[in-house]
Motif scaffolding. Structure first.
Motif, PDB file in Angstrom:
ATOM      1  N   SER A   1       0.825  -1.206   0.000  1.00  0.00           N
ATOM      2  CA  SER A   1       0.000   0.000   0.000  1.00  0.00           C
ATOM      3  C   SER A   1       0.861   1.258   0.000  1.00  0.00           C
ATOM      4  CB  SER A   1      -0.925   0.007   1.214  1.00  0.00           C
ATOM      5  OG  SER A   1      -0.176   0.216   2.388  1.00  0.00           O
ATOM      6  N   SER A   2       0.300   2.323  -0.520  1.00  0.00           N
ATOM      7  CA  SER A   2       1.053   3.569  -0.640  1.00  0.00           C
ATOM      8  C   SER A   2       1.429   4.141   0.720  1.00  0.00           C
ATOM      9  CB  SER A   2       0.252   4.591  -1.441  1.00  0.00           C
ATOM     10  OG  SER A   2      -0.958   4.891  -0.787  1.00  0.00           O
ATOM     11  N   ARG A   3       0.628   3.913   1.715  1.00  0.00           N
ATOM     12  CA  ARG A   3       0.933   4.394   3.063  1.00  0.00           C
ATOM     13  C   ARG A   3       2.237   3.770   3.576  1.00  0.00           C
ATOM     14  NH1 ARG A   3      -3.758   3.839   7.252  1.00  0.00           N
ATOM     15  NH2 ARG A   3      -4.679   5.192   5.693  1.00  0.00           N
ATOM     16  N   VAL A   4       2.404   2.478   3.351  1.00  0.00           N
ATOM     17  CA  VAL A   4       3.622   1.778   3.772  1.00  0.00           C
ATOM     18  C   VAL A   4       4.826   2.271   2.980  1.00  0.00           C
ATOM     19  CG1 VAL A   4       4.740  -0.489   3.846  1.00  0.00           C
ATOM     20  CG2 VAL A   4       2.362  -0.256   4.538  1.00  0.00           C
ATOM     21  N   VAL A   5       4.635   2.487   1.679  1.00  0.00           N
ATOM     22  CA  VAL A   5       5.737   2.933   0.828  1.00  0.00           C
ATOM     23  C   VAL A   5       6.191   4.338   1.220  1.00  0.00           C
ATOM     24  CG1 VAL A   5       6.398   3.467  -1.539  1.00  0.00           C
ATOM     25  CG2 VAL A   5       5.063   1.428  -1.063  1.00  0.00           C
ATOM     26  N   PHE A   6       5.259   5.244   1.459  1.00  0.00           N
ATOM     27  CA  PHE A   6       5.633   6.598   1.847  1.00  0.00           C
ATOM     28  C   PHE A   6       6.310   6.627   3.221  1.00  0.00           C
ATOM     29  CE2 PHE A   6       2.421   8.175  -1.308  1.00  0.00           C
ATOM     30  CZ  PHE A   6       3.348   8.844  -2.095  1.00  0.00           C
ATOM     31  N   ALA A   7       5.809   5.833   4.152  1.00  0.00           N
ATOM     32  CA  ALA A   7       6.435   5.790   5.478  1.00  0.00           C
ATOM     33  C   ALA A   7       7.841   5.202   5.402  1.00  0.00           C
ATOM     34  CB  ALA A   7       5.576   4.972   6.436  1.00  0.00           C
ATOM     35  N   THR A   8       8.011   4.153   4.613  1.00  0.00           N
ATOM     36  CA  THR A   8       9.322   3.525   4.484  1.00  0.00           C
ATOM     37  C   THR A   8      10.309   4.445   3.783  1.00  0.00           C
ATOM     38  OG1 THR A   8       8.265   1.361   4.382  1.00  0.00           O
ATOM     39  CG2 THR A   8      10.520   1.504   3.590  1.00  0.00           C
ATOM     40  N   GLY A   9       9.875   5.122   2.741  1.00  0.00           N
ATOM     41  CA  GLY A   9      10.765   6.042   2.040  1.00  0.00           C
ATOM     42  C   GLY A   9      11.195   7.217   2.886  1.00  0.00           C
ATOM     43  N   GLY A  10      10.255   7.809   3.604  1.00  0.00           N
ATOM     44  CA  GLY A  10      10.579   8.950   4.452  1.00  0.00           C
ATOM     45  C   GLY A  10      11.483   8.579   5.618  1.00  0.00           C
ATOM     46  N   LEU A  11      11.160   7.481   6.287  1.00  0.00           N
ATOM     47  CA  LEU A  11      11.984   7.065   7.422  1.00  0.00           C
ATOM     48  C   LEU A  11      13.342   6.535   6.983  1.00  0.00           C
ATOM     49  CD1 LEU A  11       9.307   5.388   9.706  1.00  0.00           C
ATOM     50  CD2 LEU A  11      10.472   7.565  10.034  1.00  0.00           C
ATOM     51  N   GLY A  12      13.383   5.856   5.851  1.00  0.00           N
ATOM     52  CA  GLY A  12      14.669   5.375   5.338  1.00  0.00           C
ATOM     53  C   GLY A  12      15.593   6.511   4.958  1.00  0.00           C
ATOM     54  N   ALA A  13      15.048   7.533   4.329  1.00  0.00           N
ATOM     55  CA  ALA A  13      15.855   8.698   3.973  1.00  0.00           C
ATOM     56  C   ALA A  13      16.291   9.471   5.207  1.00  0.00           C
ATOM     57  CB  ALA A  13      15.074   9.601   3.030  1.00  0.00           C
ATOM     58  N   LEU A  14      15.428   9.567   6.202  1.00  0.00           N
ATOM     59  CA  LEU A  14      15.802  10.236   7.446  1.00  0.00           C
ATOM     60  C   LEU A  14      16.932   9.490   8.148  1.00  0.00           C
ATOM     61  CD1 LEU A  14      15.120  12.606   9.307  1.00  0.00           C
ATOM     62  CD2 LEU A  14      13.520  11.095  10.478  1.00  0.00           C
ATOM     63  N   PHE A  15      16.850   8.170   8.171  1.00  0.00           N
ATOM     64  CA  PHE A  15      17.926   7.374   8.757  1.00  0.00           C
ATOM     65  C   PHE A  15      19.205   7.514   7.936  1.00  0.00           C
ATOM     66  CE2 PHE A  15      20.273   3.332   9.041  1.00  0.00           C
ATOM     67  CZ  PHE A  15      20.660   3.424  10.365  1.00  0.00           C
ATOM     68  N   GLY A  16      19.083   7.569   6.615  1.00  0.00           N
ATOM     69  CA  GLY A  16      20.255   7.754   5.765  1.00  0.00           C
ATOM     70  C   GLY A  16      20.932   9.087   6.005  1.00  0.00           C
ATOM     71  N   ALA A  17      20.155  10.127   6.208  1.00  0.00           N
ATOM     72  CA  ALA A  17      20.728  11.445   6.509  1.00  0.00           C
ATOM     73  C   ALA A  17      21.416  11.429   7.866  1.00  0.00           C
ATOM     74  CB  ALA A  17      19.641  12.511   6.477  1.00  0.00           C
ATOM     75  N   TYR A  18      20.798  10.788   8.839  1.00  0.00           N
ATOM     76  CA  TYR A  18      21.406  10.687  10.163  1.00  0.00           C
ATOM     77  C   TYR A  18      22.710   9.901  10.100  1.00  0.00           C
ATOM     78  CZ  TYR A  18      22.165   8.972  14.891  1.00  0.00           C
ATOM     79  OH  TYR A  18      22.730   8.641  16.087  1.00  0.00           O
ATOM     80  N   LEU A  19      22.705   8.794   9.388  1.00  0.00           N
ATOM     81  CA  LEU A  19      23.896   7.966   9.265  1.00  0.00           C
ATOM     82  C   LEU A  19      25.022   8.703   8.548  1.00  0.00           C
ATOM     83  CD1 LEU A  19      24.901   5.049   9.782  1.00  0.00           C
ATOM     84  CD2 LEU A  19      24.125   4.523   7.481  1.00  0.00           C
ATOM     85  N   THR A  20      24.695   9.385   7.463  1.00  0.00           N
ATOM     86  CA  THR A  20      25.697  10.127   6.712  1.00  0.00           C
ATOM     87  C   THR A  20      26.233  11.300   7.527  1.00  0.00           C
ATOM     88  OG1 THR A  20      24.526   9.540   4.693  1.00  0.00           O
ATOM     89  CG2 THR A  20      26.164  11.259   4.516  1.00  0.00           C
ATOM     90  N   HIS A  21      25.358  12.016   8.204  1.00  0.00           N
ATOM     91  CA  HIS A  21      25.781  13.142   9.032  1.00  0.00           C
ATOM     92  C   HIS A  21      26.657  12.671  10.193  1.00  0.00           C
ATOM     93  CE1 HIS A  21      25.523  17.189  10.705  1.00  0.00           C
ATOM     94  NE2 HIS A  21      25.375  16.611  11.893  1.00  0.00           N
ATOM     95  N   SER A  22      26.312  11.538  10.780  1.00  0.00           N
ATOM     96  CA  SER A  22      27.110  11.010  11.887  1.00  0.00           C
ATOM     97  C   SER A  22      28.472  10.524  11.416  1.00  0.00           C
ATOM     98  CB  SER A  22      26.375   9.856  12.560  1.00  0.00           C
ATOM     99  OG  SER A  22      25.183  10.292  13.123  1.00  0.00           O
ATOM    100  N   THR A  23      28.530   9.987  10.229  1.00  0.00           N
ATOM    101  CA  THR A  23      29.785   9.457   9.707  1.00  0.00           C
ATOM    102  C   THR A  23      30.717  10.561   9.228  1.00  0.00           C
ATOM    103  OG1 THR A  23      28.619   7.466   9.000  1.00  0.00           O
ATOM    104  CG2 THR A  23      30.778   7.858   8.036  1.00  0.00           C
TER     105      THR A  23
END
Length: 90
Positions: A29-51
């Motif tokens: 469902s689109s709700r799952v896809v949007f939540a996964t994309g947003g949270l995955g990108a947020l985690f990616g930004a956190y990981l990149t910023h921390s590194t």
């Protein structure tokens, strides 16, 4: 840091929208896809910023998009196959 977080979530949502329109029948469902994309990108930004630390204006959104794309790729189902049931479920 606040603008990095907001921009990474927006990039993740845009990536989710592209994925939904590119692979319409192969994602949940689109709700799952949007939540996964947003949270995955947020985690990616956190990981990149921390590194890398602060001051990497182009690398942080790039890391957010890469991790968001990898997270979304985990949701893709095989084309035209039925769900496989385990032996214990039969």
């Amino acid at each position: 840091m606040l603008w990095e977080s907001i921009s990474s979530v927006v990039l993740g949502l845009a990536l989710s929208w592209v994925a939904l329109h590119s692979l319409p029948g192969r994602l949940p469902s689109s709700r799952v896809v949007f939540a996964t994309g947003g949270l995955g990108a947020l985690f990616g930004a956190y990981l990149t910023h921390s590194t890398l630390g602060s001051g990497h204006v182009l690398a942080t959104p790039l890391g957010a998009v890469l991790v968001g794309a990898v997270t979304l790729s985990l949701l893709i189902r095989p084309r035209g196959s039925r769900p496989v049931r385990s032996a214990a479920a039969q």
